[in-house]
Design an enzyme around this catalytic site. Structure first.
Site, PDB file in Angstrom:
ATOM      1  N   PHE A  25       0.852  -1.187   0.000  1.00 38.85           N
ATOM      2  CA  PHE A  25       0.000   0.000   0.000  1.00 38.85           C
ATOM      3  C   PHE A  25       0.891   1.242   0.000  1.00 38.85           C
ATOM      4  O   PHE A  25       1.885   1.291   0.722  1.00 38.85           O
ATOM      5  CB  PHE A  25      -0.922  -0.017   1.227  1.00 38.85           C
ATOM      6  CG  PHE A  25      -2.116   0.868   1.082  1.00 38.85           C
ATOM      7  CD1 PHE A  25      -3.185   0.483   0.294  1.00 38.85           C
ATOM      8  CD2 PHE A  25      -2.165   2.092   1.723  1.00 38.85           C
ATOM      9  CE1 PHE A  25      -4.301   1.305   0.150  1.00 38.85           C
ATOM     10  CE2 PHE A  25      -3.268   2.918   1.588  1.00 38.85           C
ATOM     11  CZ  PHE A  25      -4.334   2.527   0.797  1.00 38.85           C
ATOM     12  N   ALA A  59      -0.067  -2.164   6.311  1.00 40.64           N
ATOM     13  CA  ALA A  59       0.589  -2.065   7.610  1.00 40.64           C
ATOM     14  C   ALA A  59       0.049  -3.055   8.637  1.00 40.64           C
ATOM     15  O   ALA A  59       0.792  -3.527   9.499  1.00 40.64           O
ATOM     16  CB  ALA A  59       0.465  -0.642   8.146  1.00 40.64           C
ATOM     17  N   GLU A  61      -0.717  -6.063   8.242  1.00 38.63           N
ATOM     18  CA  GLU A  61      -0.144  -7.396   8.021  1.00 38.63           C
ATOM     19  C   GLU A  61       1.308  -7.485   8.486  1.00 38.63           C
ATOM     20  O   GLU A  61       1.867  -8.576   8.599  1.00 38.63           O
ATOM     21  CB  GLU A  61      -0.234  -7.765   6.540  1.00 38.63           C
ATOM     22  CG  GLU A  61      -1.648  -8.030   6.046  1.00 38.63           C
ATOM     23  CD  GLU A  61      -2.513  -6.792   5.929  1.00 38.63           C
ATOM     24  OE1 GLU A  61      -3.703  -6.892   6.290  1.00 38.63           O
ATOM     25  OE2 GLU A  61      -2.022  -5.727   5.494  1.00 38.63           O
ATOM     26  N   ALA A  83       4.081   2.987   4.631  1.00 42.29           N
ATOM     27  CA  ALA A  83       3.667   4.390   4.637  1.00 42.29           C
ATOM     28  C   ALA A  83       2.172   4.457   4.934  1.00 42.29           C
ATOM     29  O   ALA A  83       1.361   3.977   4.149  1.00 42.29           O
ATOM     30  CB  ALA A  83       3.974   5.049   3.298  1.00 42.29           C
ATOM     31  N   ILE A  85      -0.652   7.101   5.483  1.00 39.04           N
ATOM     32  CA  ILE A  85      -0.922   8.514   5.232  1.00 39.04           C
ATOM     33  C   ILE A  85      -2.341   8.836   5.700  1.00 39.04           C
ATOM     34  O   ILE A  85      -3.297   8.154   5.332  1.00 39.04           O
ATOM     35  CB  ILE A  85      -0.734   8.843   3.739  1.00 39.04           C
ATOM     36  CG1 ILE A  85       0.699   8.489   3.313  1.00 39.04           C
ATOM     37  CG2 ILE A  85      -1.042  10.316   3.468  1.00 39.04           C
ATOM     38  CD1 ILE A  85       0.944   8.526   1.826  1.00 39.04           C
ATOM     39  N   THR A  89     -10.723   9.909   7.819  1.00 33.16           N
ATOM     40  CA  THR A  89     -11.376   9.111   8.862  1.00 33.16           C
ATOM     41  C   THR A  89     -10.356   8.722   9.924  1.00 33.16           C
ATOM     42  O   THR A  89      -9.146   8.825   9.708  1.00 33.16           O
ATOM     43  CB  THR A  89     -11.986   7.822   8.268  1.00 33.16           C
ATOM     44  OG1 THR A  89     -10.919   6.968   7.837  1.00 33.16           O
ATOM     45  CG2 THR A  89     -12.901   8.137   7.087  1.00 33.16           C
ATOM     46  N   HIS A  91      -9.360   5.927  10.710  1.00 38.56           N
ATOM     47  CA  HIS A  91      -8.690   4.677  10.333  1.00 38.56           C
ATOM     48  C   HIS A  91      -7.167   4.784  10.491  1.00 38.56           C
ATOM     49  O   HIS A  91      -6.512   3.861  10.979  1.00 38.56           O
ATOM     50  CB  HIS A  91      -9.056   4.330   8.884  1.00 38.56           C
ATOM     51  CG  HIS A  91      -8.448   3.074   8.368  1.00 38.56           C
ATOM     52  ND1 HIS A  91      -8.857   1.823   8.773  1.00 38.56           N
ATOM     53  CD2 HIS A  91      -7.448   2.873   7.472  1.00 38.56           C
ATOM     54  CE1 HIS A  91      -8.137   0.906   8.154  1.00 38.56           C
ATOM     55  NE2 HIS A  91      -7.273   1.517   7.357  1.00 38.56           N
ATOM     56  N   PHE A 116      12.286  -0.018  12.539  1.00 38.23           N
ATOM     57  CA  PHE A 116      10.913   0.382  12.222  1.00 38.23           C
ATOM     58  C   PHE A 116      10.927   1.606  11.320  1.00 38.23           C
ATOM     59  O   PHE A 116      11.204   2.714  11.761  1.00 38.23           O
ATOM     60  CB  PHE A 116      10.142   0.663  13.515  1.00 38.23           C
ATOM     61  CG  PHE A 116       8.667   0.808  13.316  1.00 38.23           C
ATOM     62  CD1 PHE A 116       7.880  -0.311  13.099  1.00 38.23           C
ATOM     63  CD2 PHE A 116       8.062   2.055  13.349  1.00 38.23           C
ATOM     64  CE1 PHE A 116       6.507  -0.193  12.922  1.00 38.23           C
ATOM     65  CE2 PHE A 116       6.691   2.192  13.172  1.00 38.23           C
ATOM     66  CZ  PHE A 116       5.915   1.065  12.957  1.00 38.23           C
ATOM     67  N   ARG A 130      10.145  12.106   3.263  1.00 36.89           N
ATOM     68  CA  ARG A 130      10.833  11.181   4.168  1.00 36.89           C
ATOM     69  C   ARG A 130      11.311   9.913   3.465  1.00 36.89           C
ATOM     70  O   ARG A 130      11.900   9.045   4.081  1.00 36.89           O
ATOM     71  CB  ARG A 130       9.904  10.837   5.332  1.00 36.89           C
ATOM     72  CG  ARG A 130       9.738  11.999   6.284  1.00 36.89           C
ATOM     73  CD  ARG A 130       8.470  11.913   7.121  1.00 36.89           C
ATOM     74  NE  ARG A 130       8.373  13.039   8.034  1.00 36.89           N
ATOM     75  CZ  ARG A 130       8.046  14.282   7.699  1.00 36.89           C
ATOM     76  NH1 ARG A 130       7.784  14.572   6.442  1.00 36.89           N
ATOM     77  NH2 ARG A 130       7.976  15.242   8.601  1.00 36.89           N
TER      78      ARG A 130
END
EC number: 2.5.1.78
Length: 157
Positions: A25, A59, A61, A83, A85, A89, A91, A116, A130
């Site tokens: 993703f 993320a 998973e 990432a 972003i 919402t 989420h 990490f 970044r």
């Protein structure tokens, strides 16, 4: 007064085996993080033969697959890249929090050093910054962190 005993790691990837675990993703950002991580390993004496790249959907998973990789004993360190972003919402908050907690728990349970490098940003522009532009490459930073942790743990053990 006696001398202090200071234990520090060093950035030497020679002979070490790495898993780079990355989400698909937002791959336009994550692919840059992967490149930064690979480049960092190679610049510090590692080899392509000792790098395994594992891709997962997103993320959420990352923690489970990280745990499975940790339990194989095939890797000296794991670099987690992704990432997240922010959208409109809540989420984002749940995913960022749970992915982070999950990966930290894996590291504590398995004693495998984990770097990490999951970005949590408000905008796409911040993520791109970044991932190799103005703010450096957090994939490289996460790799340096895992290199240092591996070498510190070796000295302590």
């Amino acid at each position: 007064m006696g001398q202090l005993n200071v234990i520090e790691g060093h950035y030497d990837a020679s002979g070490l085996r790495f898993a780079i675990l990355a989400s698909r993703f937002n791959d336009f950002v994550v692919d840059r993080l992967i490149s930064g991580s690979i480049d960092c390993i190679l610049r510090h004496g590692g080899t392509k033969e000792n790098i395994t790249i594992v891709r997962v959907a997103g993320a959420m998973e990352l923690p489970l697959v990280c745990k499975k990789l940790s339990l194989t004993s095939k890797f000296d360190g794991i670099i987690i890249l992704g990432a997240i972003i922010r959208g409109s919402t809540p989420h984002f908050d749940y995913v960022a929090s749970e992915a982070t907690k999950g990966v930290v728990n894996v590291s504590l349970q398995t004693d495998v050093p984990i770097g990490f490098g999951v970005l949590t940003t408000d905008t796409i522009e911040q993520a791109i910054e970044r991932a190799g532009s103005k703010a450096g490459n957090k994939g490289s930073d996460a790799t340096l962190a895992v290199l240092e942790s591996i070498r510190v743990i070796q000295k302590i053990s």
